[in-house]
Design an enzyme around this catalytic site. Sequence first.
Site, PDB file in Angstrom:
ATOM      1  N   ASP A  10       0.912  -1.174   0.034  1.00 11.51           N
ATOM      2  CA  ASP A  10       0.061   0.029  -0.075  1.00 11.51           C
ATOM      3  C   ASP A  10       0.855   1.279   0.093  1.00 11.51           C
ATOM      4  O   ASP A  10       2.134   1.092  -0.028  1.00 11.51           O
ATOM      5  CB  ASP A  10      -1.078  -0.150   1.263  1.00 11.51           C
ATOM      6  CG  ASP A  10      -0.499   0.264   2.612  1.00 11.51           C
ATOM      7  OD1 ASP A  10       0.827   0.320   2.593  1.00 11.51           O
ATOM      8  OD2 ASP A  10      -1.120   0.631   3.403  1.00 11.51           O
ATOM      9  N   HIS A  11       0.237   2.405   0.167  1.00 12.12           N
ATOM     10  CA  HIS A  11       0.968   3.702   0.019  1.00 12.12           C
ATOM     11  C   HIS A  11       2.132   3.552   1.142  1.00 12.12           C
ATOM     12  O   HIS A  11       3.183   4.270   0.842  1.00 12.12           O
ATOM     13  CB  HIS A  11       0.178   4.773   0.203  1.00 12.12           C
ATOM     14  CG  HIS A  11      -0.665   4.656   1.610  1.00 12.12           C
ATOM     15  ND1 HIS A  11      -1.861   4.020   1.686  1.00 12.12           N
ATOM     16  CD2 HIS A  11      -0.697   5.511   2.537  1.00 12.12           C
ATOM     17  CE1 HIS A  11      -2.528   4.012   2.657  1.00 12.12           C
ATOM     18  NE2 HIS A  11      -1.927   4.922   3.539  1.00 12.12           N
ATOM     19  N   CYS A  67       3.052  -2.765   4.102  1.00 14.85           N
ATOM     20  CA  CYS A  67       2.275  -1.763   4.370  1.00 14.85           C
ATOM     21  C   CYS A  67       2.866  -0.860   5.351  1.00 14.85           C
ATOM     22  O   CYS A  67       4.287  -1.046   5.402  1.00 14.85           O
ATOM     23  CB  CYS A  67       0.859  -1.932   4.920  1.00 14.85           C
ATOM     24  SG  CYS A  67       0.843  -2.870   6.443  1.00 14.85           S
ATOM     25  N   GLY A  68       2.452   0.227   5.932  1.00 13.92           N
ATOM     26  CA  GLY A  68       3.127   0.960   6.958  1.00 13.92           C
ATOM     27  C   GLY A  68       4.060   0.429   8.172  1.00 13.92           C
ATOM     28  O   GLY A  68       5.007   0.262   8.204  1.00 13.92           O
ATOM     29  N   THR A  69       3.240  -0.566   8.671  1.00 18.32           N
ATOM     30  CA  THR A  69       3.547  -1.655   9.687  1.00 18.32           C
ATOM     31  C   THR A  69       3.826  -3.136   9.178  1.00 18.32           C
ATOM     32  O   THR A  69       4.576  -3.743   9.841  1.00 18.32           O
ATOM     33  CB  THR A  69       2.501  -1.583  10.935  1.00 18.32           C
ATOM     34  OG1 THR A  69       1.115  -2.276  10.448  1.00 18.32           O
ATOM     35  CG2 THR A  69       2.381  -0.230  11.467  1.00 18.32           C
ATOM     36  N   GLY A  70       3.092  -3.448   8.149  1.00 16.73           N
ATOM     37  CA  GLY A  70       3.185  -5.009   8.001  1.00 16.73           C
ATOM     38  C   GLY A  70       2.359  -5.523   8.507  1.00 16.73           C
ATOM     39  O   GLY A  70       2.021  -6.777   8.168  1.00 16.73           O
ATOM     40  N   GLY A  72      -1.426  -5.001   8.890  1.00 18.94           N
ATOM     41  CA  GLY A  72      -2.495  -4.878   8.123  1.00 18.94           C
ATOM     42  C   GLY A  72      -2.791  -5.795   6.897  1.00 18.94           C
ATOM     43  O   GLY A  72      -3.573  -6.697   6.797  1.00 18.94           O
ATOM     44  N   HIS A 100      10.548 -23.044   9.105  1.00 21.48           N
ATOM     45  CA  HIS A 100       9.590 -23.760  10.036  1.00 21.48           C
ATOM     46  C   HIS A 100       8.152 -23.556   9.819  1.00 21.48           C
ATOM     47  O   HIS A 100       7.342 -24.660   9.802  1.00 21.48           O
ATOM     48  CB  HIS A 100       9.710 -23.480  11.454  1.00 21.48           C
ATOM     49  CG  HIS A 100      10.884 -23.863  12.173  1.00 21.48           C
ATOM     50  ND1 HIS A 100      11.176 -23.499  13.486  1.00 21.48           N
ATOM     51  CD2 HIS A 100      12.020 -24.575  11.664  1.00 21.48           C
ATOM     52  CE1 HIS A 100      12.447 -24.087  13.791  1.00 21.48           C
ATOM     53  NE2 HIS A 100      12.809 -24.649  12.903  1.00 21.48           N
ATOM     54  N   ASN A 101       7.938 -22.271   9.037  1.00 16.68           N
ATOM     55  CA  ASN A 101       6.274 -22.166   8.877  1.00 16.68           C
ATOM     56  C   ASN A 101       6.099 -22.221   7.341  1.00 16.68           C
ATOM     57  O   ASN A 101       4.956 -22.182   7.018  1.00 16.68           O
ATOM     58  CB  ASN A 101       6.058 -20.601   9.217  1.00 16.68           C
ATOM     59  CG  ASN A 101       6.344 -20.593  10.563  1.00 16.68           C
ATOM     60  OD1 ASN A 101       7.339 -19.728  11.067  1.00 16.68           O
ATOM     61  ND2 ASN A 101       5.882 -21.268  11.866  1.00 16.68           N
ATOM     62  N   ARG A 111       7.422   1.621   7.436  1.00 17.77           N
ATOM     63  CA  ARG A 111       7.685   2.505   8.305  1.00 17.77           C
ATOM     64  C   ARG A 111       8.455   2.133   9.584  1.00 17.77           C
ATOM     65  O   ARG A 111       8.375   3.054  10.635  1.00 17.77           O
ATOM     66  CB  ARG A 111       6.380   3.280   8.822  1.00 17.77           C
ATOM     67  CG  ARG A 111       5.511   4.184   7.595  1.00 17.77           C
ATOM     68  CD  ARG A 111       4.374   4.358   7.938  1.00 17.77           C
ATOM     69  NE  ARG A 111       3.506   5.107   6.655  1.00 17.77           N
ATOM     70  CZ  ARG A 111       2.205   5.078   6.726  1.00 17.77           C
ATOM     71  NH1 ARG A 111       1.392   4.648   7.778  1.00 17.77           N
ATOM     72  NH2 ARG A 111       1.711   5.597   5.533  1.00 17.77           N
ATOM     73  N   HIS A 135       7.908 -30.052  10.967  1.00 19.27           N
ATOM     74  CA  HIS A 135       7.392 -28.864  10.716  1.00 19.27           C
ATOM     75  C   HIS A 135       6.333 -28.891   9.594  1.00 19.27           C
ATOM     76  O   HIS A 135       5.295 -27.989   9.655  1.00 19.27           O
ATOM     77  CB  HIS A 135       8.521 -27.685  10.050  1.00 19.27           C
ATOM     78  CG  HIS A 135       9.441 -27.681  11.207  1.00 19.27           C
ATOM     79  ND1 HIS A 135       9.255 -26.951  12.172  1.00 19.27           N
ATOM     80  CD2 HIS A 135      10.773 -28.047  11.124  1.00 19.27           C
ATOM     81  CE1 HIS A 135      10.257 -27.115  13.058  1.00 19.27           C
ATOM     82  NE2 HIS A 135      11.175 -27.580  12.618  1.00 19.27           N
ATOM     83  N   ARG A 138       3.124 -29.650  11.373  1.00 18.17           N
ATOM     84  CA  ARG A 138       2.658 -28.550  11.898  1.00 18.17           C
ATOM     85  C   ARG A 138       1.760 -27.475  11.022  1.00 18.17           C
ATOM     86  O   ARG A 138       0.976 -26.895  11.257  1.00 18.17           O
ATOM     87  CB  ARG A 138       3.609 -27.730  12.808  1.00 18.17           C
ATOM     88  CG  ARG A 138       4.111 -28.477  14.083  1.00 18.17           C
ATOM     89  CD  ARG A 138       5.330 -28.143  14.422  1.00 18.17           C
ATOM     90  NE  ARG A 138       5.742 -29.113  15.610  1.00 18.17           N
ATOM     91  CZ  ARG A 138       6.950 -29.231  16.148  1.00 18.17           C
ATOM     92  NH1 ARG A 138       8.160 -28.458  15.945  1.00 18.17           N
ATOM     93  NH2 ARG A 138       7.383 -30.225  17.180  1.00 18.17           N
TER      94      ARG A 138
HETATM   95  C1  RB5 Z   1      -2.005   3.308   6.200  1.00 16.87           C
HETATM   96  O1  RB5 Z   1      -1.861   4.551   7.038  1.00 16.87           O
HETATM   97  C2  RB5 Z   1      -1.558   2.148   7.320  1.00 16.87           C
HETATM   98  O2  RB5 Z   1      -2.681   1.848   8.217  1.00 16.87           O
HETATM   99  C3  RB5 Z   1      -1.133   0.840   6.815  1.00 16.87           C
HETATM  100  O3  RB5 Z   1      -0.191   1.220   5.610  1.00 16.87           O
HETATM  101  C4  RB5 Z   1      -0.815  -0.314   7.680  1.00 16.87           C
HETATM  102  O4  RB5 Z   1       0.437   0.182   8.417  1.00 16.87           O
HETATM  103  C5  RB5 Z   1      -1.637  -0.937   7.974  1.00 16.87           C
HETATM  104  O5  RB5 Z   1      -1.654  -2.058   9.027  1.00 16.87           O
END
Ligand code: RB5
Length: 148
Positions: A10-11, A67-70, A72, A100-101, A111, A135, A138
């Site tokens: 995503d962005h 994504c920003g955090t990975g 979502g 393993h997975n 981010r 594995h 599992r």
């Molecule tokens: C977008 O702002 C942010 O929510 C998305 O990139 C992600 O971090 C969601 O988990």
Amino acid sequence: MPGKIIAGADHGGFRLKQYLVDVLREWGYEVEDVGVFSEDSVDYPDIADKLARRVLEVEGSRGLLLCGTGIGVSIAANKVDGIRAAHVSDPYSAAMAAAHNNANVLAMGGRVVGPELAKSILKAYLDTPFEGGRHQRRVDKIMALEHK
Ligand code: RB5
């Protein structure tokens, strides 16, 4: 070089995706980039869905999903039957996700991890084979949860 890599973000993961797609191509991987192609805001479940379905369609492929955090994208991708998305921020976990997975999608936060760490994480994931054996049992149990 085994297996095509399907890349998507995503962005919030766009910039890191651009960097890692170039890295993957330098390493000799065939890469299919399913977007996004700008920092315009999108909804991350849409790109996770698109990438997950391509990974399942393209035999032997694996996904790189950002994504920003990975978080979502990994939650969303794991809703797709057949996907094992591992959200990681360090090379050891990335290697274990493969060994393993048998993760077929690697998720990271654009981010959260810097480009050089992300490159090391990606290398650890791609260079580590699945160990099978106990594995596999599992992983089979994980996949069976989708039909329980
Ligand atoms: C977008 O702002 C942010 O929510 C998305 O990139 C992600 O971090 C969601 O988990």
